[in-house]
Design a protein around this motif. Structure first.
Motif, mmCIF file in Angstrom:
data_model
loop_
_atom_site.group_PDB
_atom_site.id
_atom_site.type_symbol
_atom_site.label_atom_id
_atom_site.label_comp_id
_atom_site.label_asym_id
_atom_site.label_seq_id
_atom_site.Cartn_x
_atom_site.Cartn_y
_atom_site.Cartn_z
ATOM 1 N N UNK A 67 3.859 -3.345 3.422
ATOM 2 C CA UNK A 67 4.638 -3.975 2.497
ATOM 3 C C UNK A 67 4.999 -4.047 1.482
ATOM 4 N N UNK A 68 3.994 -3.127 0.451
ATOM 5 C CA UNK A 68 4.132 -3.449 -0.923
ATOM 6 C C UNK A 68 4.700 -2.061 -0.849
ATOM 7 N N UNK A 69 4.023 -0.973 -0.444
ATOM 8 C CA UNK A 69 4.124 0.279 -0.189
ATOM 9 C C UNK A 69 6.192 0.729 -0.044
ATOM 10 N N UNK A 99 -4.016 -3.862 4.905
ATOM 11 C CA UNK A 99 -3.663 -3.151 6.076
ATOM 12 C C UNK A 99 -2.163 -3.013 5.790
ATOM 13 N N UNK A 100 -1.334 -4.335 6.127
ATOM 14 C CA UNK A 100 -0.224 -4.787 6.538
ATOM 15 C C UNK A 100 0.250 -5.021 5.042
ATOM 16 N N UNK A 126 1.745 6.436 3.834
ATOM 17 C CA UNK A 126 2.145 5.569 4.415
ATOM 18 C C UNK A 126 1.793 5.432 6.279
ATOM 19 N N UNK A 127 2.471 7.412 6.387
ATOM 20 C CA UNK A 127 1.884 7.685 7.512
ATOM 21 C C UNK A 127 0.338 7.367 8.078
ATOM 22 N N UNK A 134 -3.357 -4.952 -4.887
ATOM 23 C CA UNK A 134 -2.981 -5.593 -3.791
ATOM 24 C C UNK A 134 -3.752 -6.108 -2.560
ATOM 25 N N UNK A 135 -4.338 -6.636 -3.545
ATOM 26 C CA UNK A 135 -5.667 -7.971 -2.598
ATOM 27 C C UNK A 135 -4.553 -8.606 -1.521
ATOM 28 N N UNK A 136 -5.292 -8.806 -0.496
ATOM 29 C CA UNK A 136 -4.795 -10.713 0.113
ATOM 30 C C UNK A 136 -5.779 -11.216 -0.659
#
Length: 291
Positions: A205-207, A200-201, A281-282, A133-135
């Motif tokens: 996106x993945x979620x 976080x963005x 997500x929220x 999940x990491x950038x």
């Protein structure tokens, strides 16, 4: 290739850290040696000197010799350019796939190979946002904090390996992926707030992918089944599975049904204790607004 004051500045090793060959990686050494040999044969066949090839591709002569001698992993774009300059008819470009794999450490390649086969993956990391999940910036930030410190080459190599594994999100058919993240890993601005925000963005996106369930474990939970360490469970289409956790078999991969059952039981409880995917997500959107 870059231009400085009207003069072409050719790349050196210092311009591209992280592209050295691991001498302990037998397969990688063999691949890079083969590519280097083909490059030299093509260059000599057209009567071009190493310095001339370097000028045409933007590389210094010494860097060309290191690639040809198998001491340096060539970039994919270099192979494309060299293929064109040497009229190799696609011979050099065709080697890009194997060369790309060589850059990543052996352990990363082995893990990526299992992930490529998996039809279902469950992942819980209590310490960091998981590597899948990491950038790139977040991955480098984490690696730079390691003590004793990694070299810049090691940081670049390992960060590239993590990002390459994320091709799993483009697989078709896509595997079912489940992640549980700790709230504190989303709040701590490792590498700086300018790094945290795009991270976080990326999670949001993945979620949103249909095959991904991403959940957050809040810090205010009074019960937590994951205090013994992280959990990884990969399942394959033949019914087999492999799991790993620091709390089981000292972190070694396990395939025995009894040990896998323990990991799946703990992971199931962790998911039940965490926020739902919608709530998560929220929650991440709220954190993003605060960052």
């Amino acid at each position: 290739m870059s231009v400085d004051g009207g003069a072409q500045r050719l790349k050196t090793e210092a311009d591209e850290p992280g592209w050295e060959v691991d001498p302990d990686d037998d397969w990688g050494v063999a691949v890079v040696a083969t590519v280097g040999r083909q490059l030299r044969l093509r260059r000599e066949a057209v009567g071009m000197r190493a310095a001339e090839l370097g000028t045409a591709t933007g590389y210094g002569e010494d860097l060309i010799y290191k690639i040809e001698s198998g001491k340096r992993i060539p970039r994919p774009e270099f192979l494309d350019k060299a293929d064109e300059v040497l009229a190799a008819g696609g011979l050099l470009s065709a080697m890009k796939e194997d060369v790309a794999k060589v850059r990543y450490p052996k352990k990363v390649r082995a893990l990526a190979k299992m992930e490529e086969r998996a039809v279902e993956i469950h992942l819980y990391d209590p310490l960091n946002i998981h590597g899948l999940l990491q950038t790139p910036e977040y991955a480098r930030g984490l690696l730079l904090m390691r003590r004793p410190a990694y070299t810049q080459d090691e940081v670049e190599r390992m960060a590239a390996g993590r990002i390459a594994r994320q091709s799993i999100f483009q697989r078709d058919p896509a595997p079912e992926l489940s992640f549980v993240l700790e709230e504190w890993t989303l709040r701590r601005p490792l590498g700086g707030r300018l790094v945290l925000r795009p991270q976080l963005e990326r999670l949001l996106e993945v979620g949103r992918l249909r095959n991904v369930e991403l959940q957050v474990m809040p810090m205010d939970r009074e019960e937590h089944a994951g205090l013994a360490g992280g959990i990884e469970v990969l399942k394959f289409d033949d019914g087999s599975a492999v799991g790993r956790s620091a709390a089981v078999a000292n972190g070694r991969p396990v395939t025995e049904p009894k040990q896998l059952h323990i990991l799946e039981l703990r992971y199931g409880i962790i998911r039940a204790q965490a926020l739902t995917p919608r709530e998560s997500t929220a929650f991440i959107e709220q954190l993003l607004g605060e960052t």
